[in-house]
Design an enzyme around this catalytic site. Structure first.
Site, PDB file in Angstrom:
ATOM      1  N   ASP A 275      -0.155   5.168   0.996  1.00 20.06           N
ATOM      2  CA  ASP A 275      -0.378   6.124   2.095  1.00 20.06           C
ATOM      3  C   ASP A 275      -0.432   5.389   3.433  1.00 20.06           C
ATOM      4  O   ASP A 275      -1.235   4.478   3.625  1.00 20.06           O
ATOM      5  CB  ASP A 275      -1.694   6.875   1.882  1.00 20.06           C
ATOM      6  CG  ASP A 275      -1.714   7.649   0.583  1.00 20.06           C
ATOM      7  OD1 ASP A 275      -1.290   8.815   0.590  1.00 20.06           O
ATOM      8  OD2 ASP A 275      -2.137   7.095  -0.441  1.00 20.06           O
TER       9      ASP A 275
ATOM     10  N   ASP B 286       0.864  -1.169   0.000  1.00 15.80           N
ATOM     11  CA  ASP B 286       0.000   0.000   0.000  1.00 15.80           C
ATOM     12  C   ASP B 286       0.910   1.232   0.000  1.00 15.80           C
ATOM     13  O   ASP B 286       2.125   1.135   0.249  1.00 15.80           O
ATOM     14  CB  ASP B 286      -0.900  -0.041   1.239  1.00 15.80           C
ATOM     15  CG  ASP B 286      -1.774   1.184   1.362  1.00 15.80           C
ATOM     16  OD1 ASP B 286      -2.466   1.530   0.382  1.00 15.80           O
ATOM     17  OD2 ASP B 286      -1.753   1.823   2.436  1.00 15.80           O
TER      18      ASP B 286
ATOM     19  N   ASP C  64      -1.645  -0.890   5.825  1.00 12.15           N
ATOM     20  CA  ASP C  64      -1.874  -0.326   7.160  1.00 12.15           C
ATOM     21  C   ASP C  64      -3.347  -0.287   7.553  1.00 12.15           C
ATOM     22  O   ASP C  64      -3.663   0.160   8.656  1.00 12.15           O
ATOM     23  CB  ASP C  64      -1.302   1.090   7.239  1.00 12.15           C
ATOM     24  CG  ASP C  64      -2.122   2.098   6.424  1.00 12.15           C
ATOM     25  OD1 ASP C  64      -2.357   1.830   5.225  1.00 12.15           O
ATOM     26  OD2 ASP C  64      -2.528   3.126   6.975  1.00 12.15           O
TER      27      ASP C  64
END
Length: 222
Positions: free
Chosen positions: A13, A11, A171
């Site tokens: 961000d 991922d 995240d």
């Protein structure tokens, strides 16, 4: 420490990059231009993860509400403003470069799979010096409407492009759900933007820094 994975996806961000400053500044600038109050950083980060459409929907709802016409007006403003300030404050998390280099040294193919628009993802990766490290980049709109995480579609596309076995690093709950639906083990980063404790997300492992990434991948690769 040898790993069995052929490819590993990340991922963007809250995983590879701390983009919180630029995302918050852009959103609050666009809200102010529309006569709306600013939102605190913690609340903005709770809206990040599903792409710009969901971010704007939640931000508009939190600042007085609005209909589809409001969202249609703010969307191009956000994209243009963010694109103009793409990496003023965004930086790789500590240890990212060393971890990527170590994985590449094992011949592992690296990919980015994000819900950020591809047209914003590519210049962001370039501006932060990460773009050459990845064999492929899949944005939230790369595969068309309705295919962003938590859909497994972008991770399945990563597997098609890069091969398997694979693992994924993210995240958020959306990262975990997408990876699990694609049948790929997933590692969650505790330092990202998740509003829920990462230990509750159901990932195969949790890391507190990128120094822990390769040992965590080794544990789940057996």
């Amino acid at each position: 420490m040898s790993l069995r994975f052929q490819s590993i996806g990340f991922d963007l961000d809250g995983t590879l990059l701390d983009t919180s400053g630029d995302l918050a500044a852009t959103l609050n600038r666009v809200l102010a231009e529309d006569g709306r109050p600013p939102l605190p950083l913690a609340r903005i980060l709770g809206m990040v993860g599903r792409g710009v459409d969901v971010l704007l929907e939640q931000a508009v709802a939190a600042t007085g509400g609005g209909d589809a016409a409001v969202l249609a007006r703010l969307h191009p403003r956000f994209v243009a403003t963010y694109g103009a300030h793409i990496a003023e404050h965004s930086r790789p998390y500590p240890g990212v470069l060393d971890a990527l280099d170590a994985l590449a040294a094992q011949g592992i193919t690296l990919a980015v799979v994000t819900n950020k628009l591809e047209a914003l993802t590519l210049p962001l990766l370039e501006a932060t010096g990460l773009l050459p490290r990845f064999a492929t980049v899949i944005g939230g709109d790369t595969l068309g409407p309705g295919t962003a995480k938590p859909s497994p579609a972008p991770i399945l596309e990563m597997l098609r492009r890069c091969g398997g076995p694979a693992a994924f690093v993210g995240d958020s709950l959306y990262d975990v759900q997408a990876a699990q639906a694609a049948g790929v083990p997933v590692i969650a980063c505790s330092f990202g933007f998740s509003q829920a404790p990462v230990a509750t997300l159901g990932a195969d492992a949790v890391i507190d820094s990128f120094a822990e990434l390769i040992p965590a991948l080794a544990r789940i690769s057996v």
